[in-house]
Design an enzyme around this catalytic site. Structure first.
Site, PDB file in Angstrom:
ATOM      1  N   ASP A 515       0.852  -1.192   0.000  1.00 27.11           N
ATOM      2  CA  ASP A 515       0.000   0.000   0.000  1.00 27.11           C
ATOM      3  C   ASP A 515       0.885   1.238   0.000  1.00 27.11           C
ATOM      4  O   ASP A 515       2.123   1.148   0.049  1.00 27.11           O
ATOM      5  CB  ASP A 515      -0.933   0.007   1.213  1.00 27.11           C
ATOM      6  CG  ASP A 515      -2.279   0.652   0.905  1.00 27.11           C
ATOM      7  OD1 ASP A 515      -2.282   1.719   0.246  1.00 27.11           O
ATOM      8  OD2 ASP A 515      -3.315   0.103   1.304  1.00 27.11           O
ATOM      9  N   HIS A 567     -12.769  -1.129  -8.576  1.00 25.05           N
ATOM     10  CA  HIS A 567     -13.963  -0.265  -8.674  1.00 25.05           C
ATOM     11  C   HIS A 567     -13.657   1.185  -8.284  1.00 25.05           C
ATOM     12  O   HIS A 567     -14.517   2.060  -8.443  1.00 25.05           O
ATOM     13  CB  HIS A 567     -15.113  -0.826  -7.836  1.00 25.05           C
ATOM     14  CG  HIS A 567     -14.981  -0.599  -6.353  1.00 25.05           C
ATOM     15  ND1 HIS A 567     -16.038  -0.725  -5.504  1.00 25.05           N
ATOM     16  CD2 HIS A 567     -13.918  -0.266  -5.567  1.00 25.05           C
ATOM     17  CE1 HIS A 567     -15.651  -0.465  -4.263  1.00 25.05           C
ATOM     18  NE2 HIS A 567     -14.364  -0.184  -4.281  1.00 25.05           N
TER      19      HIS A 567
END
Length: 667
Positions: A515, A567
């Site tokens: 991340d 998404h």
């Protein structure tokens, strides 16, 4: 005071002018009794003589003209009655009139008045605290009087103390609570609580143990008279609330309490006394309002939308204030007044009670009411009615592993709400002015999360993502076998909640949480972290910082998982992310790479899939992104160099796409 100050139209230490027609009665008294004062006839102010030796604090209203002299030890002045006052120990010297001196004097007076007002306010606050303390313990004092001591061995049912919860001021209150506790609604409607059985005997024992110790005759008198009426009213109340009303009407129902028709109902006209109970027929609308607005029709559909939104705001307020934490820290039930004063808070107890009463309908808290029909307890329920946290309410504590509290704070909080206000403009003009979040905050969502001043919100966001992970992780593990992979990289894996769960289920699997740098930094600061909570060996996991849009920072592996990542991006960015995974593994011979994409895939003609369709609007508003259909994912994967291998569908709103791609060796 050593100076004489002249003030027109008012009394001063040195002189008094004639009062104008609108002056007070006190000053007129001096005007009428001028002969009683010593006047210096050589000094005149206009046509009126100067009055000497009259102290400033001479207007002591309410004093009798025959009272004896008063000596002020602080000033050394002697005060005589209202109409004759002499100051003998301090003579006022002549001095020129000065407006500044007058102003200073008035300011000193105001300071003195303000000081006294502050003293009165302090005393009032102290008195109010004592009064609140009295109200706070009023219920317990009633229940813990000398005549009703709690027995050393209170009666139990199913190993539960029947007197552990609030008792109530009367035997009827206790009996009513125990009936509702030991019998369900259907049993009460059938009248089982009125029959002689084990549970009713336990209720009788509890009432006797608390209110009628050693008084069998008094217990029998209560049980066969007032108790019988109360039990009958409970049954009739449930039946009455459950019977259908064909017409919308208002009727008044009075309950008589004679021996022949105890508790019977009779319909009265509009002139019925105030003691009657008014029932409003809703013609079945109560059931509709409880149901989701998605499954009802007509006006009730939109009424339900509105009421559900009101409930959402109440639940968000409950979560934002951390009320569940306060309640969980105390093992006993609390009144709203007690709760409002915990941890040094000074909340509004009445408003807090109303909030708790509202979220009780969502089964977040349970109201343990001791009030009864026409009971005085209804006047200040915030001081009497107790609340306890339910099992559902525990989810809203800060340390609950579900992270439901931060999920509510994120999705129902002001940041997302403010962005949603720009949705109409987004629909009208497209992304000409940016997506809804950019229009509201002049930056993108991920840029907003990366700012130092928004670190708290970033933590809320990450915890909310953990909540989404917790909601879907069981389905992922039940459908996908990761045991044949060597290493799994969780792209944008946050704090590692998903990967830690998968490593716990597959002991031979290793993993990497990948991340952005600020997220990995926050993950390192967690003690214990998600892996330590599950006792995962330190050599099986890593935290690696980087950027998924920079392929050189992505760790190499044979498998990757992207949960709720694709998404967040439009098609162009999504293709770049998937391509970068293949590019990161281009060194060495060609090999197969597997990616698992966890998303809410839009499925046609399936109403229960509404989660995905509404989440698509959320992604459009916040990120100018989208949820996708199966066909759209096939197209996306093909453009990225992957082939759809399998689509797993869970029982919930989530789907798992398994796709494979082959790396291309760099020259």
């Amino acid at each position: 005071m050593s100076k004489r100050i002249t003030t027109s139209g008012s009394m001063t230490p040195g002189r008094i002018r004639k009062s104008p027609p609108v002056s007070s009665n006190t000053q007129r008294a001096f005007e009428y009794d001028m002969d009683d004062f010593e006047a210096d006839e050589n000094e005149f102010d206009g046509n009126y003589p100067i009055i000497r030796d009259v102290p400033f604090y001479s207007q002591q209203q309410g004093q009798s003209s025959i009272q004896i002299s008063n000596h002020n030890k602080n000033t050394g002045f002697y005060y005589t009655p209202q109409t004759k006052r002499k100051r003998v120990q301090d003579q006022v010297a002549d001095s020129p009139d000065s407006f500044k001196e007058q102003l200073d004097l008035l300011q000193n007076i105001l300071k003195d008045v303000n000081r006294k007002v502050d003293i009165l306010n302090t005393k009032e606050d102290a008195f109010q605290k004592k009064l609140d303390h009295v109200h706070q313990h009023l219920g317990s004092l009633i229940r813990k009087g000398n005549k009703n001591p709690t027995p050393n061995e209170p009666p139990e049912y199913n190993k539960k103390n029947l007197l552990a919860e609030p008792i109530g001021p009367t035997p009827g209150c206790l009996m009513k609570r125990l009936v509702n506790q030991l019998f369900n609604k259907e049993e009460i409607m059938e009248g089982k609580h009125e029959a002689d059985n084990e549970r009713t005997q336990k209720i009788k024992e509890a009432v006797q143990a608390y209110f009628f110790q050693g008084g069998e005759e008094k217990l029998t008198g209560f049980w066969d008279n007032e108790g019988k009426i109360t039990r009958g009213n409970q049954r009739r109340g449930h039946v009455h609330r459950n019977k259908p009303f064909p017409e919308k009407q208002i009727k008044t129902t009075s309950r008589t309490t004679t021996d022949d028709n105890a508790g019977e109902e009779s319909v009265a006209d509009a002139d019925t006394p105030e003691s009657t109970i008014v029932d409003f027929s809703m013609a079945g609308q109560e059931k509709d309002l409880i149901l989701s607005p998605l499954v009802i029709d007509g006006l009730p559909k939109y009424m339900s939308f509105g009421f559900h939104r009101c409930m959402e705001r109440a639940v968000w307020t409950f979560a934002e204030l951390g009320i569940a934490d306060l309640m969980a820290a105390h093992k006993v039930s609390l009144t709203a007044t007690e709760l409002s004063q915990l941890n040094g808070n000074h909340w509004n107890a009445e408003f807090l009670y109303r909030l708790l009463r509202a979220v009780a309908d969502a089964d977040i808290v349970k109201e343990l009411s001791v009030s009864d029909l026409n009971s005085q307890c209804d006047i200040c329920p915030e001081r009497v009615n107790h609340f306890q946290l339910t099992d559902n309410g525990l989810f809203l504590t800060s340390n609950h592993p579900s992270k439901a509290r931060d999920l509510i704070r994120l999705e129902l909080g002001p940041i997302v709400h403010r962005a949603s206000e720009y949705q109409p403009r987004l629909i009208q003009h497209g992304t000409k002015y940016g997506n809804s979040f950019e229009q509201a905050f002049q930056c993108g969502l991920f840029d907003y999360l990366g700012k130092d001043e928004n670190k708290e919100y970033s933590t809320i966001f990450n915890n909310a993502m953990i909540a989404y992970s917790n909601d879907c992780i069981q389905a992922i593990c039940s459908l996908v076998d990761f045991s044949h992979f060597e290493k799994l990289v969780d792209i944008a894996g946050g704090f590692g909640s998903v990967l830690s769960f998968l490593l716990e289920k597959h002991p031979t699997l290793n993993g990497i949480v990948f991340d952005l740098a600020h997220v990995i930094k926050d993950a390192h600061e967690q003690h214990p972290n998600e892996f330590q909570k599950r006792n995962i060996e330190p050599n099986r996991y890593q935290f690696v910082s980087g950027d998924m849009f920079k392929s050189e920072t992505i760790p190499q592996s044979d498998s990757y998982i992207l949960k709720f990542i694709i998404h967040d991006w439009n098609d162009e960015d999504a293709v770049m992310i998937l391509k970068n995974i293949l590019t990161a593994n281009k060194s060495g011979p060609p090999r197969s790479i597997t990616v698992f994409i966890v998303e809410m895939v839009i499925l046609p003609n399936e109403r229960h899939n509404w989660f995905a369709r509404i989440m698509d609007i959320e992604m459009l508003s916040l990120l100018n992104a989208k949820e996708r259909t199966t066909a759209e994912y096939v197209k996306l994967l093909k453009e990225s160099g992957y082939e759809l291998k399998k689509l797993y569908r869970t029982d919930g709103p989530y789907s798992i796409i398994e796709a494979t791609g082959t790396t291309v060796t760099s020259n």
